[in-house]
Design an enzyme around this catalytic site. Structure first.
Site: not given
Ligand code: ADP
Ligand code: MN
Length: 255
Positions: A190, A209
């Site tokens: 992804d 992610d």
């Molecule tokens: P989703 O499946 O909802 O897309 P993500 O893992 O992409 O989940 O996380 C969503 C958002 O949360 C990211 O775009 C980022 O802004 C924030 N985020 C996720 N993991 C972290 C992290 N380890 N540190 C800081 N921000 C994070």
């Molecule tokens: Mn994401």
């Protein structure tokens, strides 16, 4: 007791902030009783010191800021009431690491959360910059917070770059895709400007992610890799990167 109260009040505050928005329902869905119990346990173990605010509300998970023992944390909570869990099937059922998962929502979500932790570990060991994974407990994943002053690093999508900076970021992303493929035996699956953060200090990318990332043995691994390649080339096209998909693929698959 004190910690539990703090989590409760942080939860209440998070809810209060969202009260008049469309997100109310989603926020309520995330803090069900079993999930709160996991957060209590993690705080009793000293892993979580204080819950902070919501960072993101996605299709399947919410991400929260928290303070850990030494480091700041990001807590990703997969919502048990998530309606899109069916989409997880295609990724997890054919992954040789997860062949004995029962076909129900709970188990798929728990396996997904463990898979994200494992994928982050493998990526990190391979030398890819990712949040350091700390623990996965049922639907809750705790990892290193990637940001400063309680704000996550911006997404690649929202980071203005000069052409020469973009070229460096692109090269680093290619290096990370190569390390993921060759060293971690993984395809992100992804990858796009929405799942790459940029550390403003040195403009280095951070992959995030990785719940859906699959090993190369997955029957759709090639197809997922090709889609990642097209996403990255589409984004960097605007910065004058002219690699063809086959060129990028061969960089990723090079020895
Ligand atoms: P989703 O499946 O909802 O897309 P993500 O893992 O992409 O989940 O996380 C969503 C958002 O949360 C990211 O775009 C980022 O802004 C924030 N985020 C996720 N993991 C972290 C992290 N380890 N540190 C800081 N921000 C994070
Ligand atoms: Mn994401």
């Amino acid at each position: 007791e004190e910690k539990v109260k703090r989590i409760d009040s942080a939860t209440d505050k998070a809810r209060a902030r969202e009260k008049d928005s469309d997100r109310l329902k989603v926020e309520e869905n995330v803090f069900d009783v079993p999930t709160l119990k996991i957060l209590y346990t993690l705080s009793n173990k000293g892993i979580i010191k204080a819950m902070g605010g919501a960072i993101s509300t996605g299709k399947e998970a919410n991400v929260f800021y928290a303070e850990g023992d030494e480091k700041e944390l990001a807590i990703k909570i997969y919502r048990m009431a998530s309606s899109t869990f069916k989409a997880m099937d295609a990724y997890i059922m054919k992954d040789p690491r997860f062949t004995n998962i029962r076909n129900n929502r709970r188990d798929i979500i728990f396996a997904w959360t463990r898979k994200e932790l494992q994928n982050l570990k493998r990526a990190k060991s391979a030398g890819v910059r990712v949040p350091e994974p700390i623990v996965a407990e049922k639907n809750v994943l705790i990892m290193e917070f990637m940001g400063e002053e309680k704000k996550p690093y911006p997404l690649l999508k929202n980071t203005p770059l000069e052409d020469d900076e973009a070229k460096l970021v692109y090269n680093k992303i290619v290096e990370y895709m190569h390390l993921l493929y060759k060293e971690a035996n993984l395809v992100h699956a992804d990858l796009s400007e929405y799942n790459i953060l940029i550390d403003p200090a040195d403009k280095t990318p951070v992959f995030i992610d990785m719940g859906q990332s699959v090993t190369l043995e997955h029957p759709n691994a090639r197809e997922f890799l090709y889609r990642d390649v097209l996403n990255i080339l589409r984004f960097f096209g605007r910065y004058g990167i002219t690699d063809k998909p086959e060129e990028l693929l061969s960089k990723i698959q090079a020895e």
